[in-house]
Scaffold this motif. Structure first.
Motif: not given
Length: 561
Positions: A519-535
């Motif tokens: 019954g649950r759905c999650d999205y975790l979205t990163l939008i980055s206009p710069t160099a690759e971000v460490a996550v």
């Protein structure tokens, strides 16, 4: 009808209904009408004849609105005033007498007698007093328009159309010196301001550019009150607060963020206000006091700065929508956001291309035309649902906003948007709780029109590119699949963005699909206009570079890395 005068006095008061904002090409507009040609923006020049064929239906409803509202008369008045050439006075008289002769009676729900059309024409007719002779027919037409506008059945209420109707009734009432109409117009306008504009300066129009239109309407009301010698009602002070909204709704390139029914519009330069600094891009005036502003009617703005530490044009801005359900010129855009960085909009929506194409109009108004999470199999989307801001955090390095609503019956939707400045990126956490079995959840993101897909890594990452650089959109949690549509042949809606009346341009839409688990759905979205971000993702936070960003709702067990 309300208080219709029994006599038709010919001693008219002049100057009422004045418009100070005239198109820059007013002389061309006037000269084209002298040749029996109607010249108006967004439509080809159209031969209307001399005398005019008022039955002409050359293009669409918007063109008919322009034909019959007679706003072009103000271009003719300005040409007369500046040149002194009598041919412009004769042209104005010829057009007015011709229209009046062709429309002796009110015929409701026809193009010449739509409410807004009639209101704008009434203002143009009122200003003609003192320019053309006060003939029996002309004075009778003024009374005809005044009676129409005073009739409660013809009043549109507290939004910009209704306010134009009040302005027109005030102008006509003052021109023919009919006090009941003046009193009624002032009463309606005063009550409307209270409903239209709150103390923060946010209007009920739900479209960014219409805030500017309302600011101009309120200014016209002030001017007309001055001409009539009527004191300003205290509620008119709210007009000043609209400036603050326009400041925060501005983009670093000098344009207003185009949200709702908004065409591309330059941020208005209003001297002596913070808009002077914004429109001069930091050259004159003082920078606004706040970098972040939230308006209770459903607008949150955050930006990287005001050009004090780097060039003004290189700043970024994020705009987030929430608040009351869709109304007036608003769209079904709750929880969606606009993200402008690197000199262009990188995340937006389907835009606005006018009212003429029903299919396109429905798409631009509807939920699929905006960057939000949608659920199939849970019943119809409910555009009148309120979206609440349940948390707001401001730090020197990042801002976070948490929104919650229930756009479907039995569905709880939550979105957390975090705007990080260094490294610059936007983190979006969507949590959807769904009771319906077999429901499918879609997260939509509309990329800016300049961006094209450069490459992708499965269903994890899509990189877009234009002449100004790249934008990476990463799904930090697994999704079922990601579809990308951009300018596909055979489609008139998705994959295209409005770019002016009747115009669309290719624009990528990313659709990420997932099926709810328990019954649950999650999205975790990163939008980055710069160099690759460490996550690094943990149950209660996401580490982006050196910053630990808290998650308002913890991730389900087993979904974090």
């Amino acid at each position: 009808m309300t208080d219709l005068p029994t006599a038709l006095p010919h001693d008219l008061s002049t100057g009422h209904g004045e418009r100070t904002e005239i198109p820059g090409n007013y002389r061309r507009i006037a000269d084209q009408w002298s040749a029996g040609v109607m010249h108006t923006s967004r439509y080809p020049d159209t031969v209307v004849g001399d005398p005019v064929d008022w039955t002409l239906d050359a293009h669409d409803g918007s063109w008919l609105f322009r034909l019959h509202n007679m706003e072009y008369l103000f271009s003719i008045y300005r040409s007369l005033d500046e040149s002194g050439e009598e041919r412009y006075r004769e042209l104005a008289q010829r057009l007015i007498e011709s229209w009046i002769a062709a429309h002796p009676e009110v015929v409701h729900d026809t193009p010449p007698w739509m409410r807004h059309t009639t209101a704008m024409r009434a203002q143009a007719l009122a200003f003609a007093a003192g320019i053309i002779p006060a003939s029996e027919a002309y004075v009778a037409a003024l009374h005809q328009h005044g009676a129409y506008l005073a009739d409660p059945a013809n009043y549109s209420g507290a939004w910009n159309h209704g306010f134009d109707e009040s302005l027109a009734l005030l102008a006509v009432g003052a021109t023919v010196s009919h006090q009941p109409w003046i009193d009624l117009a002032v009463q309606r306008a005063t009550e409307a301001i209270t409903a239209m504009c709150d103390l923060q300066g946010a209007t009920n129009e739900q479209a960014s550019v219409y805030h500017y239109y309302v600011w101009k309407q309120f200014g016209q009301f002030e001017d007309e009150l001055d001409r009539c010698g009527i004191p300003h009602p205290p509620v008119l002070r709210r007009r000043r607060a609209i400036v603050d909204f326009l400041v925060h709704a501005s983009r670093p390139d000098g344009m207003l963020l185009a949200i709702g029914d908004s065409l591309d519009t330059r941020t208005p330069p209003i001297p002596g206000t913070p808009l002077e600094y914004v429109t001069s891009r930091g050259a004159t005036g003082e920078p606004p006091a706040r970098r972040i502003q939230v308006f209770d009617r459903g607008w949150a703005f955050a930006r990287s700065g005001w050009g004090t530490e780097r060039p003004f044009a290189e700043e970024s801005v994020l705009a987030l929508r929430f608040g009351p359900g869709r109304a007036v010129h608003g769209h079904s855009d709750h929880t969606s956001f606009h993200y402008y960085t690197g000199g262009r909009e990188v995340i937006g929506d389907a835009g606005f291309s006018g009212y003429a194409n029903p299919e396109r109009r429905a798409y631009e108004l509807g939920e699929y035309g905006h960057g939000q999470v949608l659920v199939a199999g849970a019943g119809p989307y409910r555009p009148l649902t309120e979206t609440r801001m349940v948390r707001r955090i401001e730090t020197p390095q990042w801002e976070q906003f948490v929104l919650a609503d229930a756009p479907y019956r039995g569905v709880a939707r939550e979105r957390t948007v975090t705007f990080l400045h260094d490294p610059e990126c936007v983190l979006v956490h969507d949590t959807i709780r769904v009771g319906a079995a077999g429901a499918v959840v879609r997260q939509l993101l509309h990329a800016g029109p300049s961006l094209e897909v450069a490459d992708r890594t499965g269903n994890e990452s899509i990189r877009l590119r234009d002449g100004r650089g790249e934008l990476e959109i990463r799904q930090l949690l697994p999704v079922g699949n990601i579809d990308v549509s951009r300018g596909q042949r055979g489609l008139t809606t998705t994959g295209w963005a409005g770019a002016g009346l009747g115009r669309t341009v290719p624009s990528a839409v990313l659709t990420s699909r997932s099926a709810p688990q328990d019954g649950r759905c999650d999205y975790l979205t990163l939008i980055s206009p710069t160099a690759e971000v460490a996550v690094e993702v943990a149950p209660h936070e996401v580490c982006l570079g050196a910053h630990a960003i808290p998650l308002f709702t913890a991730l389900p067990e087993g979904t974090h890395a």
